[in-house]
Design a protein around this motif. Structure first.
Motif, short mmCIF file in Angstrom:
data_model
loop_
_atom_site.label_atom_id
_atom_site.label_comp_id
_atom_site.label_asym_id
_atom_site.label_seq_id
_atom_site.Cartn_x
_atom_site.Cartn_y
_atom_site.Cartn_z
N UNK A 99 56.31 41.49 35.50
CA UNK A 99 54.91 41.23 35.84
C UNK A 99 54.85 40.63 37.23
N UNK A 100 53.66 40.59 37.83
CA UNK A 100 53.55 39.97 39.16
C UNK A 100 53.99 38.51 39.14
N UNK A 101 54.43 38.03 40.29
CA UNK A 101 54.82 36.64 40.45
C UNK A 101 53.61 35.74 40.23
N UNK A 102 53.86 34.52 39.77
CA UNK A 102 52.76 33.61 39.40
C UNK A 102 51.82 33.33 40.56
N UNK A 103 52.32 33.42 41.79
CA UNK A 103 51.46 33.13 42.94
C UNK A 103 50.39 34.19 43.14
N UNK A 104 50.51 35.30 42.45
CA UNK A 104 49.52 36.38 42.57
C UNK A 104 48.62 36.46 41.34
N UNK A 105 48.51 35.35 40.61
CA UNK A 105 47.79 35.43 39.33
C UNK A 105 46.28 35.58 39.48
N UNK A 106 45.79 35.59 40.72
CA UNK A 106 44.37 35.87 40.92
C UNK A 106 44.14 37.37 41.20
N UNK A 107 45.23 38.11 41.35
CA UNK A 107 45.09 39.56 41.61
C UNK A 107 45.12 40.28 40.26
N UNK A 108 44.03 40.18 39.56
CA UNK A 108 43.91 40.74 38.22
C UNK A 108 42.55 41.43 38.10
N UNK A 109 42.41 42.23 37.08
CA UNK A 109 41.16 42.98 36.95
C UNK A 109 40.09 42.19 36.18
N UNK A 110 40.47 41.01 35.71
CA UNK A 110 39.50 40.18 34.98
C UNK A 110 39.67 38.75 35.46
#
Lengths: 428, 428
Positions: A63-74
């Motif tokens: 899965x994406x790295x935690x620092x990218x957790x705002x790059x989501x579809x929701x």
């Protein structure tokens, strides 16, 4: 660290001209830096690894790295998650290139995402065919396959914007779109397997397609499209379709509105006429100013949007070099040109296409420019191989009124302010 | 359900000829089926949705459906997960198309995958440059970008097979490869930003690249390659690089061995000569029969493999229509042709390429054929635009001996048995 050096490097080739705030900091020369130990900027900022990192046992599927957790579809609370009508948006403001990963590709369900095993899957072809057939998933794997990259856009993408600037972010105004490499069987192959002699003259015949979900989401497709480029697809970006994208089999209807890309595809019926189902009468028609409705508005016309800078992707650096980027697409073929305006459409510059436009697929465009730090009214305007030019919102309203929900392909405007923040606005 | 109907439909166009075991079951005609209720095959097998499915709140970032939980890059206990030397393999036996999703793209670390924030990231360019520079991640975002699809293959891919048929599965023999759409800045742009006048004649100069992980994984790259098509990349398949693929920035060295695609890229030094680092002396050289080593064997020569049928993807249906598929690639340019043999290389048929071969990217090939249910010795043989033809294992051993680990691009053989199971074998 010499600030003269910094300044010198920044002005050297003009690429970073004027961008004194951190764009390319010069160091004291390789020999010096190495003889004197690490550069201060590095020791201060960079925590280079001094020990082992992680092994691979934790990531059978990553899965994406935690620092990218705002790059989501929701990522906003106001999105409806009700299974009766649910939607998630592709975070196009944060993506680049053209491929949309399945994990953040927009999803839209009319009665929720269902779980169907390959072993239980069946696809029926019936109606005006010589021999009605039922295919298992294993059957489908025995037919010749194609690989094609196509965009899938919901007809309602940008629909909230008819009435004015509503949603503050490219993800929400334009994120009901994704672009994937599909592997599937031409629908033509399966129809010919069932035999079309029984249908007589094919010119005015239709196919009716429906899904296995409770909504069934039935749609009528004219035979000429069905025999052209429609795919019965089972893979996207190389791997199995995700559950929310119709696992194990969905229809791919290139260039046409996403609602026709029936998921969990269970039946294809060859018919004398369009079925006039709910999804093509009360829904997915366009109400005009006089109250009448346009129907059979299948094709997604040429459209584009600047994805960065945009409200969710503001300019964080000062004036100077700036990459403006976005996406363009057309349901009628390949994108041939994209223009970008910084002044709300008064003047235009032709953007660079990352690759030659592909048939019914997303095209990435870039304008490598210099920002003077002043207000911009950013717009992009797509042109396709038919000569069609993306209209302004004003032009679109003149023809279509303001009652529509679907098929809003007008030019989008972002107001970029001197502080780098951007806002969805409307220009007259 | 009439078995005559089934048989008739299966022989109708010959596409499914002879595949009586379930390939396309005819139903009693549309009208009949609908008047009499659902087809027995359907009511028996298919659990069509009668209620709502899932909403979208559970999938801000989606994962594959649970039924595909074997399509992962780590699925056997014998794979080493030690962070000192760890590897996961792309499940190419189960994929189709050409794009590899990041989540199942092979990973290989020399001291584990490290976690680096964009905010902390710095890239230094030093050595024989006019002005040494340090770039932040935000700096990099201000340079003109390119989008390109490239394969990345570990030099050790298929390395176990030098000594004979060792690993039973395309994932393990050929899965140290992935193929993604990269977004990045040409290395040329950044080198020119630092200025190359100080390097004098560029013809014999090198760049030395290293990563921020503890291994640093330093490699020397000749200047002509560095100025050609190398990218400093920050996105793959549209989204941020995954941690295990070098987040936030990795090098992309098209067509050259994966070890040079330095992850967590921290420094690029322009040098007079190759550094002769550990990774290019004791490792990543090819030991010949006489004990001497070939070095600077950067390019990945043309290669291909049948991904299905294969040991992990046996034929589950009987004789009759069969899709043989696989991947081909060349580090020297585009694939122009792939041939498939069913008899261990005695006779060949030219496969269909799903798309015209792309420069240094995976090409999917298909052979739509009929299986007689007998043993097959399946092989594929790739040709690239330079005229190079993928060699047999015998031909390769004649030149390279049997001491090598790296750069085994020989023709692979799968023995497909009458029961559909396949095995990794060697043919003389």
């Amino acid at each position: 660290m010499s600030h003269d050096f910094v300044k010198k490097s920044l002005t050297r080739r003009g690429v970073l001209k004027g961008a004194a705030s951190g764009a390319g900091a010069a160091v004291l020369g390789a020999g010096a830096a190495r003889a004197q130990g690490p550069d201060p900027l590095i020791t201060e900022k960079q925590d280079w690894a001094t020990g082992l990192g992680d092994g691979v046992d934790a990531t059978p599927y990553g899965l994406p790295i935690k620092y990218e957790d705002d790059v989501v579809r929701r990522n906003v609370p106001w999105l409806t998650a009700d299974p009766i009508s649910s939607i998630n948006f592709t975070p196009i403001h944060a993506l680049d290139g053209t491929i949309t990963p399945q994990g953040c590709a927009f999803e839209r369900h009319h009665s929720g995402a269902i779980e169907l095993k390959k072993e239980d899957y069946r696809l029926m072809i019936n109606g005006l065919v010589d021999t009605p057939l039922v295919f298992s998933y294993a059957d489908l794997e025995r037919f010749p396959r194609e690989n094609r990259v196509y965009f899938c856009e919901c007809a309602a993408n940008t629909g909230m914007e008819w009435a004015g600037a509503q949603l503050n972010g490219a993800q929400f105004t334009h994120g009901m779109i994704h672009n994937m490499e599909y592997t599937g069987i031409p629908l033509r192959t399966l129809l010919e397997e069932a035999g079309l002699a029984a249908a007589g003259d094919l010119k005015d015949k239709w196919v009716y397609v429906e899904g296995a979900d409770a909504s069934s989401n039935g749609r009528s497709i004219p035979m000429d499209k069905a025999l052209d480029d429609v795919l019965v697809a089972f893979k996207a970006n190389g791997e199995a379709l995700r559950k929310e994208h119709g696992y194990p089999v969905r229809l791919v209807v290139p260039g046409w509105e996403g609602n026709m890309w029936v998921k969990w595809l269970r039946r294809i019926e060859v018919t004398e006429a369009a079925v006039e189902s709910r999804e093509e009468t009360s829904k997915y028609t366009d109400t005009l100013a006089d109250g009448t409705s346009r129907k059979w508005t299948w094709v997604m016309d040429a459209k584009s949007v600047v994805t960065s800078p945009s409200p969710q992707s503001p300019i964080r650096h000062g004036k100077g070099p700036l990459v403006i980027t976005g996406l363009a697409w057309s349901g009628r073929g390949a994108i041939t040109r994209v223009d970008v305006s910084k002044d709300g459409g008064k003047t235009w510059e032709t953007a660079r296409l990352a690759q030659e436009g592909q048939n019914k697929a997303l095209t990435r465009f870039y304008l490598d420019t210099t920002w003077d730090g002043e207000d911009m009214l950013l717009q992009s305007r797509a042109m396709d191989e038919t000569g069609y030019v993306q209209p302004t919102k004003h032009q679109l309203r003149e023809v279509r009124g303001e009652n529509s929900v679907y098929h809003n392909n007008c030019i989008q405007t972002w107001h970029v302010k001197p502080n780098g923040e951007a806002e969805n606005v409307e220009v007259s």
